[in-house]
Enzyme design. Structure first.
Site, PDB file in Angstrom:
ATOM      1  N   CYS A  48      49.993  76.266  35.626  1.00  0.00           N
ATOM      2  CA  CYS A  48      49.070  77.389  35.488  1.00  0.00           C
ATOM      3  C   CYS A  48      49.552  78.263  34.333  1.00  0.00           C
ATOM      4  O   CYS A  48      50.724  78.646  34.288  1.00  0.00           O
ATOM      5  CB  CYS A  48      49.036  78.196  36.782  1.00  0.00           C
ATOM      6  SG  CYS A  48      48.067  79.716  36.647  1.00  0.00           S
ATOM      7  N   ASP A  55      50.133  72.983  38.996  1.00  0.00           N
ATOM      8  CA  ASP A  55      48.813  72.670  39.536  1.00  0.00           C
ATOM      9  C   ASP A  55      48.762  71.160  39.721  1.00  0.00           C
ATOM     10  O   ASP A  55      49.207  70.406  38.852  1.00  0.00           O
ATOM     11  CB  ASP A  55      47.704  73.083  38.560  1.00  0.00           C
ATOM     12  CG  ASP A  55      47.443  74.579  38.577  1.00  0.00           C
ATOM     13  OD1 ASP A  55      47.496  75.170  39.670  1.00  0.00           O
ATOM     14  OD2 ASP A  55      47.186  75.137  37.504  1.00  0.00           O
ATOM     15  N   GLU A  71      44.128  51.027  27.797  1.00  0.00           N
ATOM     16  CA  GLU A  71      45.249  50.292  28.375  1.00  0.00           C
ATOM     17  C   GLU A  71      45.867  51.185  29.446  1.00  0.00           C
ATOM     18  O   GLU A  71      46.147  52.367  29.206  1.00  0.00           O
ATOM     19  CB  GLU A  71      46.255  49.946  27.267  1.00  0.00           C
ATOM     20  CG  GLU A  71      47.256  48.888  27.655  1.00  0.00           C
ATOM     21  CD  GLU A  71      48.430  49.427  28.440  1.00  0.00           C
ATOM     22  OE1 GLU A  71      48.853  48.738  29.385  1.00  0.00           O
ATOM     23  OE2 GLU A  71      48.905  50.531  28.126  1.00  0.00           O
ATOM     24  N   LEU A  72      46.059  50.657  30.646  1.00  0.00           N
ATOM     25  CA  LEU A  72      46.397  51.476  31.806  1.00  0.00           C
ATOM     26  C   LEU A  72      47.789  52.106  31.774  1.00  0.00           C
ATOM     27  O   LEU A  72      47.960  53.246  32.169  1.00  0.00           O
ATOM     28  CB  LEU A  72      46.202  50.670  33.088  1.00  0.00           C
ATOM     29  CG  LEU A  72      44.756  50.251  33.368  1.00  0.00           C
ATOM     30  CD1 LEU A  72      44.670  49.423  34.636  1.00  0.00           C
ATOM     31  CD2 LEU A  72      43.835  51.460  33.436  1.00  0.00           C
ATOM     32  N   HIS A  89      42.653  74.771  34.143  1.00  0.00           N
ATOM     33  CA  HIS A  89      41.956  73.603  34.676  1.00  0.00           C
ATOM     34  C   HIS A  89      40.828  73.168  33.738  1.00  0.00           C
ATOM     35  O   HIS A  89      40.667  71.983  33.440  1.00  0.00           O
ATOM     36  CB  HIS A  89      41.352  73.914  36.048  1.00  0.00           C
ATOM     37  CG  HIS A  89      42.339  74.272  37.098  1.00  0.00           C
ATOM     38  ND1 HIS A  89      41.959  74.822  38.293  1.00  0.00           N
ATOM     39  CD2 HIS A  89      43.694  74.153  37.154  1.00  0.00           C
ATOM     40  CE1 HIS A  89      43.024  75.032  39.046  1.00  0.00           C
ATOM     41  NE2 HIS A  89      44.089  74.643  38.369  1.00  0.00           N
ATOM     42  N   GLU A  90      40.056  74.145  33.290  1.00  0.00           N
ATOM     43  CA  GLU A  90      38.897  73.846  32.450  1.00  0.00           C
ATOM     44  C   GLU A  90      39.320  73.245  31.108  1.00  0.00           C
ATOM     45  O   GLU A  90      38.727  72.271  30.636  1.00  0.00           O
ATOM     46  CB  GLU A  90      38.087  75.128  32.212  1.00  0.00           C
ATOM     47  CG  GLU A  90      37.480  75.724  33.460  1.00  0.00           C
ATOM     48  CD  GLU A  90      38.456  76.562  34.308  1.00  0.00           C
ATOM     49  OE1 GLU A  90      38.035  77.021  35.384  1.00  0.00           O
ATOM     50  OE2 GLU A  90      39.625  76.755  33.911  1.00  0.00           O
TER      51      GLU A  90
END
Length: 135
Positions: A48, A55, A71-72, A89-90
């Protein structure tokens, strides 16, 4: 070397994610076919920007590949690279989507960042790019 644990410090995972991990893609094996890829990343963390507290969120990514597929392992390392960054967050949801779109150039992509409740407030940020095609 850390003598108590017998490991090199910082550890390899910390070294890899200490800088923004690069997103790696490979060629879409079925270009021209509309299909979707769904990925859930249940251990996302950032900080945060106001309190400095961590968060926690579940990231849900769904996309229709264009020329490239994500690619994972590179995606996992990229997502883990946010853990010590102070960001809202946004902003983090929008930045992650921007980075993924720039790397993979999908036909359509949606990212949902479902943050754990804090102080009785539950936040879900959903951002998208492009037009979804029927599969």
């Amino acid at each position: 070397m850390d003598s108590q644990e017998g490991t090199i410090s910082p550890r390899y995972g910390e070294r890899v994610i200490s800088e923004e991990a690069p997103l790696i893609c490979f060629d879409n094996p079925r270009r021209g076919r509309a299909y979707e890829v769904a990925i859930e990343l249940p251990e996302f963390t950032c900080k945060c920007p106001f309190s400095g507290y961590p968060d926690f969120a579940v990231l849900r990514l769904i996309y229709q590949p264009g020329p490239s597929v994500l690619e994972l392992k590179a995606l996992k390392l990229y997502v883990n690279s946010w853990r010590d960054r102070s960001i809202s967050h946004e902003e983090v949801a929008n930045r992650i989507l921007d980075d993924l779109v720039a790397a993979a150039k999908p036909v359509w992509m949606q990212l949902e960042a479902d943050f754990n409740p804090r102080g009785n407030v539950h936040t879900v940020i959903r951002v998208s790019h492009g037009q979804r095609q029927s599969c």
